[in-house]
Write an enzyme that holds these catalytic residues in place. Structure first.
Site, short mmCIF file in Angstrom:
data_model
loop_
_atom_site.label_atom_id
_atom_site.label_comp_id
_atom_site.label_asym_id
_atom_site.label_seq_id
_atom_site.Cartn_x
_atom_site.Cartn_y
_atom_site.Cartn_z
N SER A 100 7.75 -6.07 -3.32
CA SER A 100 6.59 -6.80 -2.79
C SER A 100 5.81 -7.49 -3.91
O SER A 100 5.23 -8.56 -3.69
CB SER A 100 5.68 -5.85 -2.02
OG SER A 100 5.39 -4.69 -2.80
N ASP B 278 -6.48 -8.54 9.00
CA ASP B 278 -7.32 -9.69 9.33
C ASP B 278 -6.52 -10.99 9.37
O ASP B 278 -6.65 -11.79 10.31
CB ASP B 278 -8.46 -9.83 8.32
CG ASP B 278 -9.35 -8.60 8.28
OD1 ASP B 278 -9.49 -7.94 9.32
OD2 ASP B 278 -9.90 -8.29 7.20
N ARG C 189 12.93 7.59 0.50
CA ARG C 189 11.56 7.96 0.87
C ARG C 189 11.36 8.13 2.37
O ARG C 189 10.55 8.98 2.79
CB ARG C 189 10.55 6.96 0.31
CG ARG C 189 10.61 5.57 0.88
CD ARG C 189 9.42 4.71 0.46
NE ARG C 189 9.17 4.72 -0.97
CZ ARG C 189 8.35 3.86 -1.59
NH1 ARG C 189 7.76 2.91 -0.87
NH2 ARG C 189 8.14 3.94 -2.88
#
Length: 379
Positions: free
Chosen positions: A231, A59, A130
């Protein structure tokens, strides 16, 4: 939500507020403020499997882009290799993660017949990074036409598992799986968007008055492939930096001028982004169906392993979906489902466009050329 921008000079706009819908209501309200911070999260709902919550529909990124802000590095989407894969979590919902610490403590990835496969992909086997592990699992799923692989830690013994991984046990047992006695079904999923709204070190975007922090922002910290947990640190540091910048600007502007109060008032929603039309497409009344179609198209074209052909095909399909969506105009009753689909369609086309403009593999953006796919199919 939609941002409100005022032109304070011929070539300059300023963000002065936003238009918001109230929860459980179709009423629209303007919220005027000299500073707006977007902290809306990522874009994981572009994909059918994600660790992100259902509201992670890009958004903030879509709003900022429509308001004229720059977005960058959208092609770099990190996929986590081991999301829990059961019927309880596979229906476009938020999928729980199975910690990579299990592999760090000796868990093995297996085919249903018990065979390990990671040693054939990387000498580090299950301890590979990963993105390598995620690609290996995905390739084995494609090769054997399966919807998951198995993560097996049973060989470490019940006491070891109970002591080190009580949360994993609780999560799996809630889904009807006991890792002490059976392997855990896992599959890769969309996890983190490394790109987003371009900001400076203070969280300021291209648009004066508008700030972005967290996963919706692109500060450059994560580069092409985020390191785990960075993060969280970024969100804390940038939130502090943005708040300091806002306070300093507020003091500077209001030291010799009247204080500006937050204003709130009803508003009629209008947009130049949509073409009014009396022709409605039946499928557009089913936003959930369209959302699932978008997710499958994005998984095919912008998923873990990408090819130029699939990216282009998905781009054209999303472009057509977005055109049909815009052609119907604004519905009489705005719903969260419609607004989120609008944002997902915008973000999908931007993500695919960014991916197509980077033909080579880099970080979380892995592009397989035709020769690689033919070679893999032959082995």
């Amino acid at each position: 939500m939609q941002l409100i921008c005022l032109n304070d000079s011929p070539n300059r706009s300023t963000c002065t507020g936003l238009i918001a819908t109230q929860s459980e209501s179709t009423k629209l309200t303007t919220l005027l403020a000299p500073h707006i911070i977007l902290a809306t999260g990522g874009s994981g709902q572009l994909f059918p499997r994600t660790s992100n919550p259902s509201g992670a529909t890009a958004d903030g990124q879509a709003m900022a882009w429509r308001a004229g802000c720059s977005l960058s590095n959208l092609e770099f989407i990190q996929f986590h290799p081991t999301g829990l894969s059961t019927e309880h979590v596979d229906n476009n919902a938020q999928c729980p993660l199975i910690s990579e610490a299990l592999r760090g403590e000796g868990a093995w990835l297996r085919l249903p017949n018990g065979q390990r496969f990671m040693p054939t992909y990387d000498e580090r086997a299950e301890l590979a990074p990963r993105d390598i592990v995620a690609r290996a699992i995905y390739q084995e799923m494609q090769l054997h036409q399966l919807d998951h692989m198995l993560l097996d830690i049973r060989h470490r013994g019940p006491d070891f598992i109970e002591e080190l991984f009580p949360n994993v046990l609780r999560l799996c047992r809630k889904a009807g799986i006991d890792p002490v006695n059976e392997a855990i079904p896992v599959a890769p999923l969309a996890h983190y968007a490394c790109g987003g709204i371009v900001t400076n070190i203070h969280g300021q975007t291209d648009l004066p008055g508008l700030y972005a922090i967290g996963e919706c922002a692109y500060t450059g910290l994560h580069g092409a492939n985020r390191l785990a947990s960075n993060s969280l640190l970024e969100a804390i540091v940038m939130a502090k930096a943005a708040s300091n910048a806002i306070l300093n600007e507020h003091k500077r502007k209001h030291s010799s001028s009247p204080k500006t109060e937050l204003s709130q008032q009803p508003v009629k929603f209008t947009s130049t982004d949509f073409i009014p039309s009396s022709t409605l497409i039946d499928d557009l009344s089913n936003y959930d169906k369209l959302r699932q179609t978008l997710q499958q198209v994005m998984w095919h074209g912008a998923g873990i392993i990408r090819t130029k052909e699939r990216m282009q095909a998905s781009y054209e399909q999303i472009k057509a979906m977005r055109f049909d969506f815009q052609k119907t105009g604004i519905p009489k009753v705005l719903t969260a489902e419609w607004l989120e689909l609008r944002n997902l369609l915008d973000m999908a086309i931007l993500t695919l466009d960014a991916a197509l403009k980077r033909p080579e593999s880099c970080g979380a953006h892995y592009v397989e050329d035709l020769s690689e796919s033919v070679e893999r199919a032959a082995t």
